[in-house]
Design a protein around this motif. Structure first.
Motif, PDB file in Angstrom:
ATOM      1  N   MET A  21       0.827  -1.208   0.000  1.00 45.29           N
ATOM      2  CA  MET A  21       0.000   0.000   0.000  1.00 45.29           C
ATOM      3  C   MET A  21       0.862   1.260   0.000  1.00 45.29           C
ATOM      4  N   ALA A  22       2.007   1.216   0.669  1.00 46.59           N
ATOM      5  CA  ALA A  22       2.919   2.368   0.651  1.00 46.59           C
ATOM      6  C   ALA A  22       3.454   2.586  -0.765  1.00 46.59           C
ATOM      7  N   LEU A  23       3.775   1.523  -1.459  1.00 46.43           N
ATOM      8  CA  LEU A  23       4.226   1.634  -2.839  1.00 46.43           C
ATOM      9  C   LEU A  23       3.116   2.205  -3.713  1.00 46.43           C
ATOM     10  N   THR A  24       1.907   1.736  -3.512  1.00 39.08           N
ATOM     11  CA  THR A  24       0.759   2.268  -4.254  1.00 39.08           C
ATOM     12  C   THR A  24       0.601   3.761  -3.992  1.00 39.08           C
ATOM     13  N   GLY A  25       0.790   4.184  -2.770  1.00 38.23           N
ATOM     14  CA  GLY A  25       0.704   5.603  -2.436  1.00 38.23           C
ATOM     15  C   GLY A  25       1.782   6.426  -3.116  1.00 38.23           C
ATOM     16  N   ALA A  26       2.993   5.889  -3.167  1.00 39.79           N
ATOM     17  CA  ALA A  26       4.090   6.592  -3.844  1.00 39.79           C
ATOM     18  C   ALA A  26       3.801   6.740  -5.331  1.00 39.79           C
ATOM     19  N   ILE A  27       3.261   5.706  -5.928  1.00 37.00           N
ATOM     20  CA  ILE A  27       2.916   5.731  -7.354  1.00 37.00           C
ATOM     21  C   ILE A  27       1.876   6.816  -7.625  1.00 37.00           C
ATOM     22  N   ALA A  28       0.887   6.918  -6.759  1.00 33.54           N
ATOM     23  CA  ALA A  28      -0.202   7.883  -6.948  1.00 33.54           C
ATOM     24  C   ALA A  28       0.304   9.322  -6.965  1.00 33.54           C
ATOM     25  N   GLY A  29       1.426   9.584  -6.322  1.00 35.22           N
ATOM     26  CA  GLY A  29       1.950  10.941  -6.264  1.00 35.22           C
ATOM     27  C   GLY A  29       2.994  11.264  -7.310  1.00 35.22           C
ATOM     28  N   ALA A  30       3.133  10.427  -8.320  1.00 33.45           N
ATOM     29  CA  ALA A  30       4.228  10.591  -9.288  1.00 33.45           C
ATOM     30  C   ALA A  30       3.832  11.314 -10.565  1.00 33.45           C
ATOM     31  N   GLY A  31       2.592  11.789 -10.665  1.00 38.24           N
ATOM     32  CA  GLY A  31       2.220  12.607 -11.810  1.00 38.24           C
ATOM     33  C   GLY A  31       1.375  11.961 -12.888  1.00 38.24           C
ATOM     34  N   VAL A  32       1.148  10.655 -12.822  1.00 36.43           N
ATOM     35  CA  VAL A  32       0.266   9.999 -13.790  1.00 36.43           C
ATOM     36  C   VAL A  32      -1.157  10.133 -13.266  1.00 36.43           C
ATOM     37  N   SER A  33      -2.093  10.428 -14.135  1.00 35.90           N
ATOM     38  CA  SER A  33      -3.471  10.617 -13.671  1.00 35.90           C
ATOM     39  C   SER A  33      -3.986   9.345 -13.010  1.00 35.90           C
ATOM     40  N   GLU A  34      -4.779   9.550 -11.966  1.00 36.10           N
ATOM     41  CA  GLU A  34      -5.365   8.413 -11.244  1.00 36.10           C
ATOM     42  C   GLU A  34      -6.251   7.586 -12.169  1.00 36.10           C
ATOM     43  N   ARG A  35      -6.902   8.228 -13.131  1.00 35.35           N
ATOM     44  CA  ARG A  35      -7.754   7.499 -14.076  1.00 35.35           C
ATOM     45  C   ARG A  35      -6.906   6.562 -14.927  1.00 35.35           C
ATOM     46  N   ALA A  90      -0.807   3.871 -22.384  1.00 30.82           N
ATOM     47  CA  ALA A  90      -0.688   3.199 -21.087  1.00 30.82           C
ATOM     48  C   ALA A  90      -1.259   1.785 -21.142  1.00 30.82           C
ATOM     49  N   LEU A  91      -2.374   1.605 -21.823  1.00 25.13           N
ATOM     50  CA  LEU A  91      -2.986   0.283 -21.922  1.00 25.13           C
ATOM     51  C   LEU A  91      -2.134  -0.674 -22.756  1.00 25.13           C
ATOM     52  N   ALA A  92      -1.540  -0.177 -23.817  1.00 26.44           N
ATOM     53  CA  ALA A  92      -0.650  -1.025 -24.624  1.00 26.44           C
ATOM     54  C   ALA A  92       0.553  -1.468 -23.800  1.00 26.44           C
ATOM     55  N   LEU A  93       1.135  -0.528 -23.054  1.00 24.71           N
ATOM     56  CA  LEU A  93       2.269  -0.878 -22.192  1.00 24.71           C
ATOM     57  C   LEU A  93       1.831  -1.872 -21.117  1.00 24.71           C
ATOM     58  N   THR A  94       0.666  -1.648 -20.548  1.00 23.77           N
ATOM     59  CA  THR A  94       0.144  -2.552 -19.521  1.00 23.77           C
ATOM     60  C   THR A  94       0.018  -3.972 -20.056  1.00 23.77           C
ATOM     61  N   ALA A 126       6.371   5.351 -12.696  1.00 21.85           N
ATOM     62  CA  ALA A 126       5.138   5.167 -11.930  1.00 21.85           C
ATOM     63  C   ALA A 126       4.209   4.172 -12.623  1.00 21.85           C
ATOM     64  N   LEU A 127       4.082   4.299 -13.928  1.00 23.39           N
ATOM     65  CA  LEU A 127       3.215   3.391 -14.676  1.00 23.39           C
ATOM     66  C   LEU A 127       3.740   1.951 -14.593  1.00 23.39           C
ATOM     67  N   LEU A 128       5.038   1.766 -14.758  1.00 18.53           N
ATOM     68  CA  LEU A 128       5.616   0.420 -14.652  1.00 18.53           C
ATOM     69  C   LEU A 128       5.449  -0.154 -13.245  1.00 18.53           C
ATOM     70  N   LEU A 129       5.657   0.680 -12.229  1.00 18.65           N
ATOM     71  CA  LEU A 129       5.448   0.207 -10.859  1.00 18.65           C
ATOM     72  C   LEU A 129       3.987  -0.139 -10.613  1.00 18.65           C
ATOM     73  N   ASN A 130       3.079   0.664 -11.171  1.00 22.73           N
ATOM     74  CA  ASN A 130       1.648   0.373 -11.042  1.00 22.73           C
ATOM     75  C   ASN A 130       1.314  -0.979 -11.671  1.00 22.73           C
ATOM     76  N   ILE A 131       1.861  -1.236 -12.840  1.00 24.25           N
ATOM     77  CA  ILE A 131       1.623  -2.519 -13.516  1.00 24.25           C
ATOM     78  C   ILE A 131       2.217  -3.660 -12.689  1.00 24.25           C
ATOM     79  N   ALA A 132       3.409  -3.458 -12.152  1.00 28.72           N
ATOM     80  CA  ALA A 132       4.060  -4.494 -11.345  1.00 28.72           C
ATOM     81  C   ALA A 132       3.271  -4.788 -10.071  1.00 28.72           C
TER      82      ALA A 132
END
Length: 151
Positions: A21-35, A90-94, A126-132
């Motif tokens: 959850m801490a990692l998820t929080g860090a990702i959320a603050g990295a500039g990629v839209s939450e959507r 983002a979806l293609a990378l995902t 952030a996007l790569l960490l979100n996918i991971a």
């Protein structure tokens, strides 16, 4: 439908869920839209067949401004008009990162280059960490048959 085999492994190991959850929080603050992050989470979870993460990702996407058309059609994002170029990148990378073993070049240059056109290095990180993290949750939930709606 089969029942849960055991509680979520991250809930059984002290500090594990908090770390995720801490990692998820860090990702959320990295500039990629939450959507965008939520749509990415939803798509990876669909690929991996993770019921709790699909349900949670759909709700999260809606909370962050994704319309019903987007949420309902994210699995067919290439064939629908409801996604921006940034969301498509983002979806293609995902999909590539989630399906690493499906092709010899896990993330082809055209997929990477398109993502890099829309996201800077910090945002790509952030996007790569979100996918991971999404794939980690999927790999904890699916084998233990976690059920959607039982959080």
């Amino acid at each position: 439908m089969s029942t849960e085999r055991m509680p979520n492994p991250a809930a059984l190991i002290p500090g594990a869920m908090e770390a995720l959850m801490a990692l998820t929080g860090a990702i959320a603050g990295a500039g990629v839209s939450e959507r965008v992050l939520a749509l990415s989470h939803l798509r990876a979870s669909q690929i991996n067949g993770c019921g709790p993460c699909v349900a949670g990702g759909a709700a999260q996407a809606r909370r962050h401004g994704a319309g019903d058309n987007q949420v309902d059609a994210v699995a067919a994002w290439r064939e629908t008009p409801w996604f921006s170029d940034e969301e498509r990148a983002a979806l293609a990378l995902t999909e590539s990162v989630t399906r690493l073993a499906d092709r010899p070049d896990a993330v082809p240059d055209h997929v990477w280059d398109l993502a890099a056109k829309h996201f800077d290095h910090k945002e790509l990180a952030a996007l790569l960490l979100n996918i991971a993290v999404t794939n980690a949750f999927n790999r904890l939930n699916a084998p233990t048959r976690q059920q959607a709606g039982q959080w």
